[in-house]
Motif scaffolding. Sequence first.
Motif, PDB file in Angstrom:
ATOM      1  N   SER A   1     -23.511 -56.769  26.691  1.00  0.00           N
ATOM      2  CA  SER A   1     -22.873 -57.218  25.309  1.00  0.00           C
ATOM      3  C   SER A   1     -22.470 -58.799  25.291  1.00  0.00           C
ATOM      4  O   SER A   1     -22.522 -59.224  24.128  1.00  0.00           O
ATOM      5  CB  SER A   1     -21.468 -56.515  25.506  1.00  0.00           C
ATOM      6  OG  SER A   1     -20.927 -56.588  26.797  1.00  0.00           O
TER       7      SER A   1
ATOM      8  N   ARG B   1     -13.683 -57.532  28.418  1.00  0.00           N
ATOM      9  CA  ARG B   1     -14.619 -57.251  29.112  1.00  0.00           C
ATOM     10  C   ARG B   1     -15.923 -57.013  28.504  1.00  0.00           C
ATOM     11  O   ARG B   1     -16.310 -56.462  27.840  1.00  0.00           O
ATOM     12  CB  ARG B   1     -14.386 -56.037  30.105  1.00  0.00           C
ATOM     13  CG  ARG B   1     -15.454 -56.001  30.981  1.00  0.00           C
ATOM     14  CD  ARG B   1     -15.434 -54.601  31.833  1.00  0.00           C
ATOM     15  NE  ARG B   1     -14.089 -53.609  31.635  1.00  0.00           N
ATOM     16  CZ  ARG B   1     -13.494 -53.766  32.911  1.00  0.00           C
ATOM     17  NH1 ARG B   1     -13.885 -53.910  33.967  1.00  0.00           N
ATOM     18  NH2 ARG B   1     -12.278 -52.961  32.581  1.00  0.00           N
ATOM     19  N   CYS B   2     -16.911 -58.083  28.872  1.00  0.00           N
ATOM     20  CA  CYS B   2     -18.387 -58.012  28.626  1.00  0.00           C
ATOM     21  C   CYS B   2     -19.382 -57.735  30.073  1.00  0.00           C
ATOM     22  O   CYS B   2     -18.628 -58.042  31.028  1.00  0.00           O
ATOM     23  CB  CYS B   2     -18.605 -59.436  28.190  1.00  0.00           C
ATOM     24  SG  CYS B   2     -18.130 -60.139  26.646  1.00  0.00           S
TER      25      CYS B   2
ATOM     26  N   GLY C   1     -20.363 -53.255  22.589  1.00  0.00           N
ATOM     27  CA  GLY C   1     -20.399 -52.875  23.955  1.00  0.00           C
ATOM     28  C   GLY C   1     -19.162 -53.654  24.733  1.00  0.00           C
ATOM     29  O   GLY C   1     -19.219 -53.510  25.971  1.00  0.00           O
TER      30      GLY C   1
ATOM     31  N   SER D   1      -6.864 -49.956  24.474  1.00  0.00           N
ATOM     32  CA  SER D   1      -8.134 -50.455  24.882  1.00  0.00           C
ATOM     33  C   SER D   1      -9.285 -49.433  24.256  1.00  0.00           C
ATOM     34  O   SER D   1      -9.009 -48.448  23.896  1.00  0.00           O
ATOM     35  CB  SER D   1      -8.024 -50.338  26.317  1.00  0.00           C
ATOM     36  OG  SER D   1      -9.429 -50.011  26.850  1.00  0.00           O
TER      37      SER D   1
ATOM     38  N   GLU E   1     -15.455 -54.472  25.684  1.00  0.00           N
ATOM     39  CA  GLU E   1     -14.239 -53.512  25.805  1.00  0.00           C
ATOM     40  C   GLU E   1     -13.046 -54.621  25.653  1.00  0.00           C
ATOM     41  O   GLU E   1     -12.926 -55.643  26.159  1.00  0.00           O
ATOM     42  CB  GLU E   1     -14.145 -53.114  27.324  1.00  0.00           C
ATOM     43  CG  GLU E   1     -13.120 -52.228  27.464  1.00  0.00           C
ATOM     44  CD  GLU E   1     -12.880 -51.787  28.851  1.00  0.00           C
ATOM     45  OE1 GLU E   1     -13.981 -51.599  29.789  1.00  0.00           O
ATOM     46  OE2 GLU E   1     -11.833 -51.579  29.541  1.00  0.00           O
TER      47      GLU E   1
ATOM     48  N   THR F   1     -13.743 -49.764  23.349  1.00  0.00           N
ATOM     49  CA  THR F   1     -15.090 -50.541  23.553  1.00  0.00           C
ATOM     50  C   THR F   1     -15.771 -50.145  22.269  1.00  0.00           C
ATOM     51  O   THR F   1     -15.972 -49.247  21.520  1.00  0.00           O
ATOM     52  CB  THR F   1     -15.924 -49.674  24.515  1.00  0.00           C
ATOM     53  OG1 THR F   1     -15.499 -49.741  25.846  1.00  0.00           O
ATOM     54  CG2 THR F   1     -17.419 -50.519  24.664  1.00  0.00           C
ATOM     55  N   ASP F   2     -16.220 -51.550  21.837  1.00  0.00           N
ATOM     56  CA  ASP F   2     -16.703 -51.507  20.357  1.00  0.00           C
ATOM     57  C   ASP F   2     -18.255 -51.338  20.141  1.00  0.00           C
ATOM     58  O   ASP F   2     -18.944 -51.284  21.397  1.00  0.00           O
ATOM     59  CB  ASP F   2     -16.124 -52.768  19.626  1.00  0.00           C
ATOM     60  CG  ASP F   2     -16.938 -53.959  20.048  1.00  0.00           C
ATOM     61  OD1 ASP F   2     -17.952 -53.876  20.891  1.00  0.00           O
ATOM     62  OD2 ASP F   2     -16.318 -54.971  19.857  1.00  0.00           O
TER      63      ASP F   2
END
Lengths: 436, 436
Positions: free
Chosen positions: A406, A401-402, A120, A114, A122, A116-117
């Motif tokens: 994001s 996940r946003c 933002g 996992s 995930e 987070t890029d």
Amino acid sequence: MTARTAPRRLDARAEDFEASFAELLTAKRETAVDVNNDVAAIIAEVQAKGDDAVIACTNKFDRLNLEGPEDLRIPQARLDAAAAQVPSETLEALKLAAERIEAFHARQMPQSMSFTDEAGVELGHRWSAVDAAGLYVPGGTAAYPSSVLMNAIPARVAGVERVVMVVPTPDGVENPLVLAAARLAGVTEVYRIGGAQAVAALAHGTDTIAPVDKIVGPGNAYVAAAKRQVFGTVGIDMIAGPSEILVVADGENDPAWIAADLLSQAEHDPSSQSILITDDAAFADEVARAVASQLQQLSRQDTATASWHDFGAIITVPSLADAVPLVDRLAPEHLELAVTDPDALADRIRHAGAIFLGRYTPEAVGDYVAGTNHVLPTARSARFSSGLSVLDFMKRTSLVRCDADSLGRIGPAAVALADAEGLEAHGRSVSVRLNR
Amino acid sequence: MTARTAPRRLDARAEDFEASFAELLTAKRETAVDVNNDVAAIIAEVQAKGDDAVIACTNKFDRLNLEGPEDLRIPQARLDAAAAQVPSETLEALKLAAERIEAFHARQMPQSMSFTDEAGVELGHRWSAVDAAGLYVPGGTAAYPSSVLMNAIPARVAGVERVVMVVPTPDGVENPLVLAAARLAGVTEVYRIGGAQAVAALAHGTDTIAPVDKIVGPGNAYVAAAKRQVFGTVGIDMIAGPSEILVVADGENDPAWIAADLLSQAEHDPSSQSILITDDAAFADEVARAVASQLQQLSRQDTATASWHDFGAIITVPSLADAVPLVDRLAPEHLELAVTDPDALADRIRHAGAIFLGRYTPEAVGDYVAGTNHVLPTARSARFSSGLSVLDFMKRTSLVRCDADSLGRIGPAAVALADAEGLEAHGRSVSVRLNR
């Protein structure tokens, strides 16, 4: 097919080599029997009538007299008794094999991840085991306790809670070694059923046999066809073909060792295939003589002779480097590199189920005690598939996940693409969340 | 099947809930068409006649006038021209999607490994890419450029050298978006063919189309049957079914958002399935009303209405925790957790293709730009299978190395097991190397 009286001999320097090699590559080793309709009928019967159909099929095909569903299961007490019946030397060997298989497969456990890029978002994935696995074990001569370990242990290592074994007992004959191996490998349920009816019961379930999620293990044409037909309802492993060995050897080997290696797979089945590639023509002759001589003393002489003559081959090449493209085209289940520098050769080879490196690594150690899996891709399928592993008993769930920010960054591009594809509702599910 | 006029409503507190839920779970969403014989005939024809058969089928089924093998390929210049034709906003969105898909899939690259254990045996495995992958892209309305990215990029990331796309062009109509996506994703060859003939050409090869090792991508019943039939000659991905979304939502959501999410999958196909599970009965009613209202404005209204009425469902549960076992039994392709603490719920769920966490993560971001793959297991197959990944384009070769000492330690157990299995030549290949 005319039975041959000697293996093929190919010389890479010969003018007709490419034609001969192509012929070797495409030689049909199995006659396809079309049992699809019979199998479909059996599966439909098991879906409609459950235990009753399984019992009827078993009584008919395996000549048993099962009276009710309570007779389907082989109880734990029988497994315990079987283990007590096995000679201690064999049991100790099984235990060593089981320990080594478990240790190797434990290293295959995949990692969840996992992150987070920079937008933002995930992202990640999570691995988990299937709930239940079914293991098909053939009856009769092809019932190998080592195969029970090779199929059941990866499932247990993966974390599968129910490991269900089916094994036919034709005429009521049980194989104590197979039952002892099942006990050792942590199989949780054993049923005395086989054929398409067993595959159907595992896939669709009956009152007595709860359905599984994945079915693995080798079987005859009926079992293979049944696995193909239930694929989708459950997962299946590969469709196994007759076994194969390809030995690449230089002239520095003992011909008797290499001959023994070639015969170790030839003895499996008349359709098995053993091939030697060497850069030493005199050594090739010596191996051919050694095989002929060892064949005389072999208990499974008829099988091994048929395999060696019909499908065996000895190929001479100018240099070992010339073996590399041939190996890749053959994409063998088992590859032995009995040469001085096996790593140099292995590094250049792309397609093989398993590689056995050096003069002291006969393929048969991989069948039993090396720890690697002996369920490996056959019939050139090593080009695209792998041996059995813990991954076969696991699956991956993607995670996304946003948050409002994001989604604001990547959402507009999703809306643009949904519009371009004419999927308005896709776009709306994103755009309603933008600009809040 | 009688068309329904409203989605199913289930209440977990109701006495007949288990029966209703079981009915929902097993409701057949696709009518199986048996095209196996037609497909087998086409495959045999392509095997026998190669390009000529492919051309004949294409001219017949797609109403084209291909004159020779040189007409099969869509040349690079056409791909370039197609890209130039796409509006810049769409092209930019495709580029963002491609970059994010590539970045996510790069993290999936598996690690090769090797170690020497306490017996002195060197063990390991090595991952490598398949040589060539074939990507089936449907023609007509189901031709999605996003799917081209989702199938081709993981192959390129895995290191596949040849990525071959086939896409039918019925009546000669090309889809510039699909061609632009192929160019962007690094597809190396594109052919204007489809149906079983395209799958056969990819699997068996023709003079013009070199065979591939793995075939992926969705298609109609003919394509699915053909993939099933060539499985073994090549690898295939899963057989994709109609898409699904399961939304678990509490009463704190905007009903319009959740309704949009349910419709985003309903609009795909009349056989698609959208399900809401909520702990708030009043909210359930609001979502039902919002769906009905949004349906009125939807361009794909007929499709979405059929899907929502025939296969949609709203399930109320006493508490969100009660959703967990229902989710696992449904094993949905897409799962949205629109709740305050999605992680707590996600941790307890075992079976789902992809999970979208929180109120700001509509499933559609995963269809396009999240970076995760949108090719996901349908029809409850998330119980045993995973979304498309780089692993689908790679395979693993096992490695084993013994020396005289380590073979001396583990070899005797191999001999004992070979003896027990009646495989004398297996044992001999080990024992000849012992005691030297």
